[in-house]
Design an enzyme around this catalytic site. Structure first.
Site, mmCIF file in Angstrom:
data_model
loop_
_atom_site.group_PDB
_atom_site.id
_atom_site.type_symbol
_atom_site.label_atom_id
_atom_site.label_comp_id
_atom_site.label_asym_id
_atom_site.label_seq_id
_atom_site.Cartn_x
_atom_site.Cartn_y
_atom_site.Cartn_z
ATOM 1 N N LEU A 156 12.195 -20.548 -4.022
ATOM 2 C CA LEU A 156 11.124 -19.650 -3.576
ATOM 3 C C LEU A 156 9.869 -19.764 -4.462
ATOM 4 C CD1 LEU A 156 10.128 -17.037 -2.046
ATOM 5 C CD2 LEU A 156 11.369 -15.720 -3.774
ATOM 6 N N ASP A 163 0.825 -1.214 0.000
ATOM 7 C CA ASP A 163 0.000 0.000 0.000
ATOM 8 C C ASP A 163 0.861 1.267 0.000
ATOM 9 O OD1 ASP A 163 -2.347 1.408 -0.025
ATOM 10 O OD2 ASP A 163 -2.692 1.265 2.123
ATOM 11 N N HIS A 187 2.616 3.258 -9.092
ATOM 12 C CA HIS A 187 2.504 1.806 -9.345
ATOM 13 C C HIS A 187 3.718 1.297 -10.126
ATOM 14 C CE1 HIS A 187 -1.313 1.899 -7.498
ATOM 15 N NE2 HIS A 187 -1.962 2.483 -8.487
#
Ligand code: FPP
Length: 238
Positions: free
Chosen positions: A128, A18, A35
């Site tokens: 991962l 956020d 963004h």
């Protein structure tokens, strides 16, 4: 800090990314620039997460509620996903598996194809596991799983009395991914915003005022050190 200096590490870490809009506003830039910067932050952080030896990392990239944003912001985000999927992970040199959770039917065919390609290319990787949540909602995840359970039951494959927490968990988007150990939210808000509701039942939560674009290895290590000091009792009295 060296990776081995923080123990125990979470097996699964989830991020609510956020603050991109505010990061851009502070610089007099459009929200969409935030963004773009946020995507760079994500790419950089993936290397740190890998380096630290964490096994699962999940990122909230677009929620089922984010469609309410302006057309310009939604289309920039979708374009960002399309543009970045090809080089988010270098499958030649990295042992990373990429996965996606959320409803794909509302996404463009081009994006759906890139998602399927990335999953296919990395399916056998054993390091991962990176999961990107796109058009994801925690309640939607649970409702879809409930519908699947009802259908399996209607078709005679599942006796309702055999439904268990583990079995139901395998009907969720996260089917083979373990529950979240640590959830981090940047950007100063202390809420979950419909992310991984089922999967965080015993997660530790860590909130920071740092905006997502400013989040890096230093903040990650702070969160991990804090996590390492927590006493996880899972309802026990110890
Ligand atoms: C929330 O900040 C952020 C989002 C809704 C989008 C998150 C997406 C990225 C970081 C890009 C990820 C890229 C890839 C390739 C997966 P906000 O816009 O609500 O910020 P604000 O609270 O300051 O307005």
């Amino acid at each position: 800090m060296k990776p081995q200096e923080i123990t125990p590490l979470p097996t699964h870490i989830a991020f609510i990314m956020d603050g991109n809009g505010r990061w851009a506003k502070k610089r007099g830039l459009p929200r969409t620039a935030g963004h773009r910067e946020g995507a760079k932050t994500l790419k950089k952080l993936l290397r740190d997460i890998e380096d630290l030896g964490i096994k699962y990392a999940t990122f909230y990239a677009f929620s089922t509620e984010n469609w309410k944003r302006s057309e310009d912001e939604v289309s920039t985000l979708m374009k960002l996903f399309e543009e970045n999927l090809d080089d988010l992970v270098n499958y030649q040199s990295e042992n990373v598996r990429l996965r996606f959770i959320g409803g794909r039917e509302r996404l463009s065919e081009k994006l759906q194809k890139k998602m399927a390609d990335a999953e296919e290319k990395s399916r056998e990787k054993t390091g991962l596991t990176v999961t990107l949540a796109i058009n994801y909602g925690g309640r939607d995840d649970i409702v879809r799983a409930a519908k699947r359970a009802a259908e399996l039951s209607k078709d005679g494959f599942l006796d309702p009395s055999d439904i268990t927490e583990d079995g139901f968990g395998r009907l969720l988007y996260t089917e083979d991914i373990p529950d979240v150990d640590l959830m981090i939210r940047t950007g100063g808000e202390s809420r979950i915003s419909n992310f991984l509701l089922w999967q965080i039942s015993y997660a530790e939560l860590w909130f920071t005022d740092t905006l997502w674009c400013d989040f890096g290895r230093r903040e990650l290590e702070q969160a991990l050190s804090d996590f390492a000091g927590r006493n996880r009792r899972y309802g026990d009295a110890k």
